[in-house]
Every structure is written in C-alpha cells, then in structure tokens.
Design a protein around this motif. Structure first.
Motif, PDB file in Angstrom:
ATOM      1  N   LEU A  61       0.821  -1.212   0.000  1.00 42.04           N
ATOM      2  CA  LEU A  61       0.000   0.000   0.000  1.00 42.04           C
ATOM      3  C   LEU A  61       0.855   1.262   0.000  1.00 42.04           C
ATOM      4  O   LEU A  61       0.367   2.349  -0.328  1.00 42.04           O
ATOM      5  CB  LEU A  61      -0.941  -0.001   1.208  1.00 42.04           C
ATOM      6  CG  LEU A  61      -1.950  -1.151   1.287  1.00 42.04           C
ATOM      7  CD1 LEU A  61      -2.724  -1.072   2.596  1.00 42.04           C
ATOM      8  CD2 LEU A  61      -2.893  -1.120   0.097  1.00 42.04           C
ATOM      9  N   LEU A  62       2.127   1.140   0.397  1.00 47.20           N
ATOM     10  CA  LEU A  62       3.031   2.292   0.485  1.00 47.20           C
ATOM     11  C   LEU A  62       3.978   2.397  -0.704  1.00 47.20           C
ATOM     12  O   LEU A  62       4.869   3.244  -0.695  1.00 47.20           O
ATOM     13  CB  LEU A  62       3.857   2.204   1.773  1.00 47.20           C
ATOM     14  CG  LEU A  62       3.082   2.063   3.081  1.00 47.20           C
ATOM     15  CD1 LEU A  62       4.049   1.890   4.246  1.00 47.20           C
ATOM     16  CD2 LEU A  62       2.191   3.276   3.304  1.00 47.20           C
ATOM     17  N   ARG A  63       3.803   1.575  -1.727  1.00 42.93           N
ATOM     18  CA  ARG A  63       4.798   1.493  -2.788  1.00 42.93           C
ATOM     19  C   ARG A  63       4.945   2.797  -3.583  1.00 42.93           C
ATOM     20  O   ARG A  63       6.012   3.075  -4.141  1.00 42.93           O
ATOM     21  CB  ARG A  63       4.467   0.335  -3.735  1.00 42.93           C
ATOM     22  CG  ARG A  63       3.163   0.459  -4.459  1.00 42.93           C
ATOM     23  CD  ARG A  63       2.769  -0.834  -5.182  1.00 42.93           C
ATOM     24  NE  ARG A  63       3.773  -1.261  -6.131  1.00 42.93           N
ATOM     25  CZ  ARG A  63       3.839  -0.835  -7.391  1.00 42.93           C
ATOM     26  NH1 ARG A  63       2.973   0.086  -7.824  1.00 42.93           N
ATOM     27  NH2 ARG A  63       4.756  -1.291  -8.215  1.00 42.93           N
ATOM     28  N   ARG A  64       3.893   3.601  -3.650  1.00 40.68           N
ATOM     29  CA  ARG A  64       3.995   4.898  -4.329  1.00 40.68           C
ATOM     30  C   ARG A  64       4.111   6.051  -3.351  1.00 40.68           C
ATOM     31  O   ARG A  64       4.873   6.987  -3.578  1.00 40.68           O
ATOM     32  CB  ARG A  64       2.771   5.144  -5.218  1.00 40.68           C
ATOM     33  CG  ARG A  64       2.623   4.196  -6.392  1.00 40.68           C
ATOM     34  CD  ARG A  64       1.307   4.470  -7.108  1.00 40.68           C
ATOM     35  NE  ARG A  64       0.939   3.377  -7.973  1.00 40.68           N
ATOM     36  CZ  ARG A  64       1.076   3.378  -9.296  1.00 40.68           C
ATOM     37  NH1 ARG A  64       1.598   4.420  -9.899  1.00 40.68           N
ATOM     38  NH2 ARG A  64       0.688   2.337 -10.012  1.00 40.68           N
ATOM     39  N   THR A  65       3.320   6.003  -2.267  1.00 36.51           N
ATOM     40  CA  THR A  65       3.288   7.131  -1.340  1.00 36.51           C
ATOM     41  C   THR A  65       4.516   7.191  -0.447  1.00 36.51           C
ATOM     42  O   THR A  65       5.059   8.270  -0.190  1.00 36.51           O
ATOM     43  CB  THR A  65       2.024   7.053  -0.478  1.00 36.51           C
ATOM     44  OG1 THR A  65       2.000   5.794   0.222  1.00 36.51           O
ATOM     45  CG2 THR A  65       0.773   7.163  -1.347  1.00 36.51           C
ATOM     46  N   ARG A  66       4.979   6.032   0.060  1.00 37.93           N
ATOM     47  CA  ARG A  66       6.166   5.974   0.929  1.00 37.93           C
ATOM     48  C   ARG A  66       7.024   4.776   0.503  1.00 37.93           C
ATOM     49  O   ARG A  66       7.121   3.789   1.227  1.00 37.93           O
ATOM     50  CB  ARG A  66       5.760   5.837   2.402  1.00 37.93           C
ATOM     51  CG  ARG A  66       4.970   6.990   2.974  1.00 37.93           C
ATOM     52  CD  ARG A  66       5.861   8.235   3.094  1.00 37.93           C
ATOM     53  NE  ARG A  66       5.132   9.326   3.732  1.00 37.93           N
ATOM     54  CZ  ARG A  66       4.439  10.236   3.085  1.00 37.93           C
ATOM     55  NH1 ARG A  66       4.355  10.170   1.754  1.00 37.93           N
ATOM     56  NH2 ARG A  66       3.818  11.201   3.727  1.00 37.93           N
ATOM     57  N   PRO A  67       7.665   4.849  -0.670  1.00 36.65           N
ATOM     58  CA  PRO A  67       8.359   3.660  -1.185  1.00 36.65           C
ATOM     59  C   PRO A  67       9.530   3.219  -0.312  1.00 36.65           C
ATOM     60  O   PRO A  67       9.762   2.016  -0.129  1.00 36.65           O
ATOM     61  CB  PRO A  67       8.819   4.092  -2.581  1.00 36.65           C
ATOM     62  CG  PRO A  67       8.840   5.586  -2.536  1.00 36.65           C
ATOM     63  CD  PRO A  67       7.755   5.990  -1.598  1.00 36.65           C
ATOM     64  N   ARG A  68      10.279   4.164   0.260  1.00 33.94           N
ATOM     65  CA  ARG A  68      11.436   3.771   1.080  1.00 33.94           C
ATOM     66  C   ARG A  68      10.989   3.127   2.383  1.00 33.94           C
ATOM     67  O   ARG A  68      11.568   2.130   2.838  1.00 33.94           O
ATOM     68  CB  ARG A  68      12.321   4.997   1.347  1.00 33.94           C
ATOM     69  CG  ARG A  68      13.083   5.464   0.108  1.00 33.94           C
ATOM     70  CD  ARG A  68      13.824   6.758   0.359  1.00 33.94           C
ATOM     71  NE  ARG A  68      12.900   7.884   0.498  1.00 33.94           N
ATOM     72  CZ  ARG A  68      13.277   9.141   0.742  1.00 33.94           C
ATOM     73  NH1 ARG A  68      14.565   9.405   0.907  1.00 33.94           N
ATOM     74  NH2 ARG A  68      12.384  10.107   0.829  1.00 33.94           N
ATOM     75  N   THR A  69       9.944   3.693   2.986  1.00 37.18           N
ATOM     76  CA  THR A  69       9.421   3.083   4.211  1.00 37.18           C
ATOM     77  C   THR A  69       8.881   1.686   3.930  1.00 37.18           C
ATOM     78  O   THR A  69       9.127   0.738   4.696  1.00 37.18           O
ATOM     79  CB  THR A  69       8.308   3.963   4.797  1.00 37.18           C
ATOM     80  OG1 THR A  69       8.816   5.265   5.044  1.00 37.18           O
ATOM     81  CG2 THR A  69       7.764   3.374   6.080  1.00 37.18           C
ATOM     82  N   GLY A  70       8.162   1.546   2.832  1.00 37.51           N
ATOM     83  CA  GLY A  70       7.642   0.227   2.476  1.00 37.51           C
ATOM     84  C   GLY A  70       8.752  -0.785   2.242  1.00 37.51           C
ATOM     85  O   GLY A  70       8.641  -1.959   2.647  1.00 37.51           O
ATOM     86  N   LEU A  71       9.875  -0.365   1.635  1.00 33.67           N
ATOM     87  CA  LEU A  71      10.982  -1.291   1.383  1.00 33.67           C
ATOM     88  C   LEU A  71      11.665  -1.698   2.689  1.00 33.67           C
ATOM     89  O   LEU A  71      11.993  -2.886   2.881  1.00 33.67           O
ATOM     90  CB  LEU A  71      11.990  -0.644   0.436  1.00 33.67           C
ATOM     91  CG  LEU A  71      13.224  -1.493   0.107  1.00 33.67           C
ATOM     92  CD1 LEU A  71      12.822  -2.809  -0.539  1.00 33.67           C
ATOM     93  CD2 LEU A  71      14.185  -0.724  -0.779  1.00 33.67           C
ATOM     94  N   LEU A  72      11.886  -0.750   3.592  1.00 37.62           N
ATOM     95  CA  LEU A  72      12.547  -1.082   4.855  1.00 37.62           C
ATOM     96  C   LEU A  72      11.706  -2.062   5.674  1.00 37.62           C
ATOM     97  O   LEU A  72      12.223  -3.056   6.223  1.00 37.62           O
ATOM     98  CB  LEU A  72      12.804   0.196   5.651  1.00 37.62           C
ATOM     99  CG  LEU A  72      13.862   1.151   5.073  1.00 37.62           C
ATOM    100  CD1 LEU A  72      13.937   2.420   5.905  1.00 37.62           C
ATOM    101  CD2 LEU A  72      15.227   0.468   5.027  1.00 37.62           C
ATOM    102  N   VAL A  73      10.411  -1.814   5.751  1.00 39.91           N
ATOM    103  CA  VAL A  73       9.546  -2.743   6.482  1.00 39.91           C
ATOM    104  C   VAL A  73       9.482  -4.071   5.745  1.00 39.91           C
ATOM    105  O   VAL A  73       9.442  -5.152   6.370  1.00 39.91           O
ATOM    106  CB  VAL A  73       8.143  -2.132   6.651  1.00 39.91           C
ATOM    107  CG1 VAL A  73       7.207  -3.117   7.358  1.00 39.91           C
ATOM    108  CG2 VAL A  73       8.215  -0.823   7.439  1.00 39.91           C
ATOM    109  N   GLY A  74       9.505  -4.022   4.399  1.00 38.60           N
ATOM    110  CA  GLY A  74       9.495  -5.246   3.623  1.00 38.60           C
ATOM    111  C   GLY A  74      10.741  -6.083   3.837  1.00 38.60           C
ATOM    112  O   GLY A  74      10.680  -7.323   3.831  1.00 38.60           O
TER     113      GLY A  74
END
Length: 421
Positions: A61-74
C-alpha cells in the motif's frame, strides 16, 4: 518534486489484495518455500507464515506514497519470512517493493537502493562460495540477484524511460510555445508591414483629394472648382489602382490582377511629377548607383511619405528632395518650408502614422532617422515628432533663418556589400 498523496493509489490496493489472496491460497494448500526440517526454519508450522505475508501486503500500500518506508519494512518482513517455512507470495511482493523503491523514490535514494542490491548480490555470491567451497553456494547469490538486484535494475530502466519521455514532452511543449511566439511575431510584423504599405500607397492620393475638395468647396470659382475636381478624379483613380495592386500582393494572384512589383528609385521622377500636379513646388536631386531592393523600397517610401506630409502641412515654398549615395550608405533628405500649424492648421488631417512608418522602415535596415524643424541643411534631431503629424517625440526647437524655417526629414540607409541589385 510534487508532493506525494497521503492515500494509497488504487492500483497499489489491488496489488496488495492480489498478493495477500495469492499468499492465502498458497497457505491453504500447504505450499511453502522450505520444509520444516530445514535448519534455517526457527518457527515451524503453517501459522507463522501469515505474519510476514500480511506485513508485506501492507507494505504494498506504500509502494507509491512511501516507497522507502515500504521497502525497509518489507526487508524486515522478508527476514522474518526466511525463518519460517516461507511463502512465495511474500517473496514476489518484496521484489515489487524493490522495483517501486527505485521507480518512485527520489533519484539519490533510487541510486542507493540499486547500489545496495547490487552489493548484496555480489556478497551473496562471493562470501558463501568462499566459505563453503561448493558450487551450490553460488545459488545464494543468484537468488539474491533475482529477488533484489533484478527488480531494482528493472525499475531504474523504467525510470530512465519515463524521465526521457517527460523531457521529450517538455521539449515538445517548449517547441510549440516558441513556434507560437514566432507565429505571433510574424503575424505582427506582417500586419505592421501591410499597414506601412497601405499608408504609403494610398495616403498621398487621399491627402490630395482632401485638400482639393476643400478648395473646390470653399472657392466660388467654376474654373478653380473644375480644376480641383480634375485633380480629385486623377488621385481617386490612381488611389484605386494602388489599392487593387495592394490586394493583388496580399492575394498573390487575384484573377486578372497580378501582384505589382515593389517600387524602385527609378520611379521617383514620376512621383515628383505627381506631387507637382498636386500643387507642390518640388526639386529632385538624385544621384545613386545600384542599390539593394530593400534600400530602394525604403528610400522610395520615405520620399513618398515626406511629399505627402509636405502637401498636408508645409507652408508655400520649394520642397527639395535629395538622394546621395556614399560608400556604404544612401542619404535621403527631404526639406520643406515649415509653417505655423498652430494658427494655420494642416490642410488635411494626419494621424502620425507616416513618421512611425518611416522610422520602422529605417530601423529594419539598421539605419538612422531624423525628422524635425531646422535649417535647410541640418535636420533637427528627434524621435520623429512631426509638425502637425501627431507623432510623439522630442525635437530641437525651430531656428529662424533668412529663408524662413524648414522641416527636414533625413534617413541614412546602410548598404551591405554584395547585396546590391
């Protein structure tokens, strides 16, 4: 950089739901990436798989709005997934997080993600092989490359293509804007040229018509009125012919009316003779050789407009037209008696467009132009204010001479070598 929206994109919601449902389907059929007997599995059983699956789906859900946060949590979710039996859906969604982080993050962050994934791929290949010394150890680096570096490289390629397309779109927009500006300037210049030609071609005849019609109405003399009507008819016919020729030029070819050639200095004699027929005492002194066509046209129109102004505004007396060709310039000078228009008033109305047109013609040739009251041998320096002509500008004050005051128009038209006719 445009601010990112706070709400997830609808496509990201679809991706997250598809990944979560796919993972649940794999979980329901009992399909994992590792068996319970694998030494790396710390949490055996089927239920631990759902936690990293749900977290990774939430990161989508964060891939466009918060891509870096989504990657770190991923990354944390994928690490947790490697300690369970694992889910293929979690790994696939993580690759999409790497792709999105490179595609949607700022350029510096995207480059860091790409470099880090590349470094992890190299380390995942070299270190296991150096430790275990078995070919199978190379598969670790291959898996890391497929999961991390390949999506990042794909995102970088797509990003470059998008940037190139956006740059091309901006260049196209700028080109269209410049083309529109050029079109507007061309239309404005053409309208100004048409206005100058129309004024110079017709104003002389209409001024003569106005002056002689006034004389015919004010004098109760049949012979004088008949003579004035004859001049009016002659100027009307010539003015109508000039208008037809101008329409022919604008249309390029209008039936049986062919476009007229631009006037040259060879026609000055007939122009002066016509002015004499309108009542001016004109003397022509013309000495020139071969000249460029634009210079000849400008000189002709300047003399024509000066004679028209003399017919409307000058006091009785001699009008002198002089053209002298020097090494690199043609000097045009028209001198006429300067009357007191404040008391006498012009014999025909004027708008000031004549002096403006003359100055524009000279400016197009990068020459110099002066018009103002002075002596018969020196023009007043000014921006083109005319006696009774209505054009604004400053001039030197009138200087009385034994022969009376004069109004002088002087233009210096440069002659470019190699462009003579």
């Amino acid at each position: 950089m445009a601010p990112r929206p706070l709400r997830p994109h609808r496509d990201d919601v679809r991706i997250a739901l598809a990944g979560l449902l796919g993972g649940l389907l794999l979980w329901a059929v009992g399909l994992g990436t590792r068996p319970d007997t694998d030494p790396i599995v710390l949490w055996s059983g089927r239920w631990p798989i759902l936690l990293p699956l749900a977290v990774t789906a939430g990161c989508e859900l964060l891939r466009r709005t918060r891509p870096r946060t989504g990657l770190l949590v991923g990354v944390a979710a994928l690490t947790l997934d490697t300690l369970t039996q694992g889910s293929l859906a979690t790994v696939v969604m993580f690759t999409d997080l790497v792709y999105a982080a490179v595609l949607y993050s700022p350029p510096a962050a995207a480059r860091r993600v790409l470099w880090i994934s590349g470094a992890l791929t190299v380390l995942g290949t070299v270190v296991p092989f150096a430790v275990w010394r078995v070919p199978e150890a190379l598969l670790i680096g291959a898996v890391v490359g497929i999961v991390a570096f390949t999506p990042g490289a794909t995102g970088w390629v797509v990003r470059n293509h998008r940037d190139a397309a956006e740059a091309a779109r901006l260049r196209a927009g700028q080109t269209a804007l410049l083309a529109e500006i050029d079109r507007v300037q061309a239309v404005t210049a053409e309208r100004a040229r048409m206005a100058r030609e129309l004024h110079d071609m017709v104003a002389n005849h209409l001024s003569a018509i106005a002056i002689h019609s006034t004389a015919a109405l004010s004098l109760d003399d049949p012979d004088t009125s008949k003579q004035a009507l004859g001049v009016i008819r002659e100027n009307s016919v010539e003015g109508l012919a000039e208008m037809r020729r101008l329409i022919g030029i604008l249309r390029d070819s209008s039936g049986d009316t062919e476009p007229a050639a631009a006037p040259t200095l060879d026609g000055l004699a007939s122009l002066v003779e016509h002015a004499r027929g309108n009542g001016l005492d004109v003397v022509l002194d013309c000495a020139h050789g071969a000249l460029p066509a634009p210079v000849e046209l400008a000189a002709y129109r300047i003399v024509q407009e000066s004679l028209t102004n003399a017919l409307k505004h000058a006091s009785p007396g001699r009008v002198t037209v002089s053209l002298v060709q020097h090494d690199h310039a043609l000097d045009v000078r028209v001198t006429s008696p300067f009357g007191d228009v404040r008391h006498d008033g012009p014999r025909a109305p004027g708008s000031g467009a004549g002096l403006i047109g003359m100055r524009e013609r000279v400016a197009l040739l990068q020459g110099t132009f002066e018009a103002g009251p002075g002596t018969g041998t020196e023009a007043g320096t000014g921006a083109g204010a005319g006696a009774g002509a209505g054009a604004g500008g400053s001039t030197t004050g009138p200087r009385p001479t034994p022969g009376g005051r004069t109004w002088t128009v002087r233009a210096t038209l440069p002659i470019t070598e190699g462009e003579t006719a």
